[in-house]
Design an enzyme around this catalytic site. Structure first.
Site, mmCIF file in Angstrom:
data_model
loop_
_atom_site.group_PDB
_atom_site.id
_atom_site.type_symbol
_atom_site.label_atom_id
_atom_site.label_comp_id
_atom_site.label_asym_id
_atom_site.label_seq_id
_atom_site.Cartn_x
_atom_site.Cartn_y
_atom_site.Cartn_z
ATOM 1 C CD GLU A 29 49.339 41.280 37.202
ATOM 2 O OE1 GLU A 29 48.605 40.642 36.424
ATOM 3 O OE2 GLU A 29 49.299 41.148 38.437
ATOM 4 C CB SER B 285 45.703 42.897 38.063
ATOM 5 O OG SER B 285 44.583 42.071 38.286
ATOM 6 N NE ARG C 253 49.385 37.080 37.517
ATOM 7 C CZ ARG C 253 48.924 35.883 37.890
ATOM 8 N NH1 ARG C 253 49.728 34.822 37.808
ATOM 9 N NH2 ARG C 253 47.689 35.745 38.316
#
Length: 313
Positions: free
Chosen positions: A296, A226, A177
């Site tokens: 995130e 998320s 990520r």
């Protein structure tokens, strides 16, 4: 006087859409946040390059996509917010048997669909990611066991002065990520590579992705996807659940009962409510398991006066 007024003649010849004091709440899935000083949708890459060349360097620039994983704070965003237009940056092109070129404003799902049409495998995971290619490139978006790093060949970008760059997969510095690409770069598109596959097999995988999303995620709520990255060796939702945070609310913000790593706006949340909830969850998980969750969701902009959220660290 608005920022657009102050820039005046500097922006003569710019063909894209310029909007002062633009309501960011209308541009994000959470539907919260204050205005951007100036919002710009360039007509195409040449228009964007000219705008960046003429914009004074001291004015902050922020690029956003479809707003699916953004939390804009209630005080708004200083400087210019750029959002690439679908017309100028949302196309796809098949370059060879296994390669596709995609613009940064193309929704991830449409890249998956283009790969299906071309009989190119390896792109089904994009069918379940509610963002655009620019964001996927920046954060190495992934789902269902596959990440962007596995498909990217090269990335095209403009720097803060309008200069053009082409970065290889290795130069993007991908990890979970995350990418190491300079923050100032604005991605305009990329070349991707998959592998030959039967269309029915691709379609079946896309169906599995869609079924998973619909059964375990609150996709019809005002959410940002998320909320936290998965820590090493565990899942964020498991740690949130163990800490007793499933369904937790602050103001109009709630950790979803369906998937407790999804934060939702139940109807009247503010940016302050949502960020306060996220930081409260981080503290409780840290107290419960010793894990400090990493956001995130991207949090942007200024806090409103008297509404500052203190970080868990």
């Amino acid at each position: 006087m608005t920022l657009l007024d102050r820039l005046g003649e500097r922006l003569s010849g710019i063909r894209g859409r310029l909007t002062p004091d633009a309501a960011m709440a209308k541009l994000t899935w959470f539907q919260v946040g204050g205005p951007a000083d100036l919002f710009f949708q360039p007509a195409d890459e040449e228009d964007l390059a000219l705008f960046l060349e003429r914009l004074p360097e001291e004015i902050p620039v922020l690029t956003v996509g479809v707003g699916s994983n953004l939390l804009v704070r209630d005080g708004g965003i200083e400087g210019v917010v750029i959002r690439l237009s679908a017309k100028g940056f949302g196309s796809t092109e098949q370059l060879s048997d296994n390669r596709l070129r995609a613009g940064a404003a193309l929704p991830d799902k449409r890249l998956a669909a283009a790969a299906l049409d071309a009989g190119i495998g390896g792109f089904h995971f994009y069918h379940g990611i509610p963002g655009a290619i620019g964001g996927a490139l920046r954060m190495n978006a992934g789902a269902n066991g596959t990440e962007t790093v596995e498909r990217v060949v090269e990335v095209h970008a403009l720097d803060r002065k309008g200069g053009r760059h082409v970065l290889s997969n290795a130069e993007m510095g991908y990890s979970y990520r995350h990418s190491e690409a300079p923050a100032e770069l604005i991605f305009t598109g990329a070349v991707f590579e998959g592998y030959p596959a039967e269309r029915e097999a691709i379609r079946a995988k896309m169906g599995e992705v869609q079924h998973h999303r619909e059964t375990v995620q609150p996709i019809r709520e005002k959410t940002g996807g998320s909320t936290f990255k998965n820590p090493a060796g565990t899942s964020a939702w498991k740690e949130i659940d163990k800490a007793g945070c499933r369904g937790m609310t602050i103001g109009g913000a709630q950790m979803s009962e369906m998937h407790c790593n999804f934060m939702i706006n139940t109807g009247d949340a503010t940016g302050f409510d949502l960020e306060s909830l996220g930081e409260t969850v981080r503290r409780r998980v840290n107290a419960s398991s010793g894990i400090l969750l990493d956001w995130e969701i991207k949090r942007l902009g200024r806090f409103a006066a008297g509404r500052i959220v203190e970080s868990a660290v």
